[in-house]
Design an enzyme around this catalytic site. Structure first.
Site, PDB file in Angstrom:
ATOM      1  N   SER A 139       0.906  -1.331   0.151  1.00  0.00           N
ATOM      2  CA  SER A 139      -0.055  -0.055  -0.007  1.00  0.00           C
ATOM      3  C   SER A 139       0.773   1.259  -0.059  1.00  0.00           C
ATOM      4  O   SER A 139       2.081   1.216   0.485  1.00  0.00           O
ATOM      5  CB  SER A 139      -0.833   0.092   1.147  1.00  0.00           C
ATOM      6  OG  SER A 139      -1.596   1.080   1.355  1.00  0.00           O
ATOM      7  N   TYR A 152      -1.468  -1.125  10.491  1.00  0.00           N
ATOM      8  CA  TYR A 152      -1.499  -1.138   9.054  1.00  0.00           C
ATOM      9  C   TYR A 152      -0.226  -0.890   8.329  1.00  0.00           C
ATOM     10  O   TYR A 152       0.406  -1.528   7.722  1.00  0.00           O
ATOM     11  CB  TYR A 152      -2.705  -0.442   8.778  1.00  0.00           C
ATOM     12  CG  TYR A 152      -3.051  -0.756   7.101  1.00  0.00           C
ATOM     13  CD1 TYR A 152      -3.319  -2.077   6.762  1.00  0.00           C
ATOM     14  CD2 TYR A 152      -2.643   0.337   6.008  1.00  0.00           C
ATOM     15  CE1 TYR A 152      -3.637  -2.418   5.436  1.00  0.00           C
ATOM     16  CE2 TYR A 152      -3.012   0.086   4.955  1.00  0.00           C
ATOM     17  CZ  TYR A 152      -3.603  -1.319   4.580  1.00  0.00           C
ATOM     18  OH  TYR A 152      -3.835  -1.365   3.103  1.00  0.00           O
TER      19      TYR A 152
END
Length: 255
Positions: A139, A152
Site C-alpha cells: 500500500s 496497518y
C-alpha cells in the site's frame, strides 16, 4: 477486459472481495484460469459461479500448512502457477488510545506472515521450473508512518521491504517480483475511514491498473499518481518537515 495475457494459471489470495475479486473476474474474462483463495468458502463459491475460469480454493493464509497444501492442490488440479498475487490483507484504524497488541499481531499475521506462508511453497516450485511471477500487495501507506496507522502501515512497509529482498535474490533466476502499492480504493476496508480520502478509486479500476502493470512486468505498481507523488516526496522529506505536514493534515489518516 478483452486483453490476452501470457499467464495460464493465476493464484489470487484475498480473492473473495474488493480488489482481489475484481482481479479474478477480469483475468477470468480474459481467458486466464484463476485459482481464487480466501477464508470464506461461501464467498468464493459465489465468485466461482460467475465464471467457469475461476476455481475456489478456500484457505486461511495464516495457516502455513494449509497454504502449502492448497498450493499443491492448485498445481495438481489446474497446473503450474504462472502468477501469484498475494493480496490477502486486513486493516484496522488504531489510535494510540486504542493501542492493542492483539490487533497489531493479527495484522502482521495476515498482511506479512500470510505472504511469507505462501512464498514457502511458491518460490521452490518456481525455482525448480525456472520461471514465475510473484506479486506482493502492499500500500502507499507503507511508504511512511501515518496517524492511526500503527496496525496497518508497518505491515505494508514490511511487505515493501520483503519484495526488495526477493527481487535482489530472484532477479537472475527468471522469477519476476512485483510490489503493488494502491492508494484509497472503495472496499470494506476503507469503509472504516471517517475522513476524506483523496483520489479514491473503484475496485474494478484498481484491478485493471494492477493487471496492466503486471502484464508489463513492472516491479512497482503504485497509483493513483497524485498520491504516489505526494507520498514519495514524504519519503524524501526530512523528518521534522514530514511530521509537521502530517500533523497539519492529520484528518487524512492512513491509506
Amino acid at each position: 477486459m478483452s486483453a490476452t495475457y501470457s499467464w495460464k494459471i493465476v493464484w489470487i489470495t484475498g480473492a473473495s472481495s474488493g480488489i482481489g475479486r475484481e482481479m479474478a473476474l477480469q483475468l477470468a474474462r480474459a481467458g486466464v484460469r484463476v485459482a481464487a483463495s480466501a477464508r470464506s468458502a461461501d464467498a468464493l463459491a459465489r465468485l466461482a459461479a460467475l465464471h467457469a475460469n475461476i476455481t475456489a480454493f478456500p484457505v486461511d493464509v495464516t495457516d502455513a500448512a494449509a497454504l502449502s497444501t492448497t498450493h499443491a492442490r492448485i498445481e495438481a488440479e489446474l497446473g503450474p502457477i504462472d502468477l501469484a498475487i498475494l493480496n490477502a490483507g486486513v486493516y484496522s484504524p488504531l489510535t494510540i488510545a486504542e493501542l492493542d497488541a492483539k490487533t497489531i499481531s493479527a495484522a502482521f499475521g495476515v498482511n506479512v506472515l500470510g505472504i511469507t506462508n505462501a512464498l514457502v511453497p511458491l518460490v521452490p516450485a518456481m525455482l525448480k521450473r525456472g520461471s514465475g511471477h510473484i506479486a506482493l500487495v502492499s500500500s502507499i501507506a507503507g511508504y511512511r508512518g501515518l496517524p492511526r496507522g500503527a496496525a496497518y502501515a508497518p505491515t505494508k512497509a514490511a511487505v515493501i521491504s520483503l519484495a526488495e529482498c526477493l527481487e535482489c535474490e530472484l532477479h537472475d533466476k527468471n522469477i519476476e517480483i512485483s510490489v503493488i502499492c494502491p492508494g484509497y480504493v472503495e472496499t470494506s476496508m476503507t469503509e472504516q475511514n471517517h475522513f476524506a480520502m483523496p483520489f479514491i478509486l473503484k475496485p474494478d479500476d484498481a484491478a485493471q491498473r494492477i493487471i496492466k502493470g503486471l502484464a508489463k512486468r513492472k516491479y512497482e505498481i503504485a497509483f493513483p499518481w497524485p498520491m504516489v507523488i505526494l507520498t514519495k516526496l514524504g519519503r524524501r522529506a526530512p523528518h521534522w518537515l514530514y511530521f509537521a505536514i502530517v500533523r497539519f493534515f492529520q484528518p487524512m489518516g492512513e491509506v
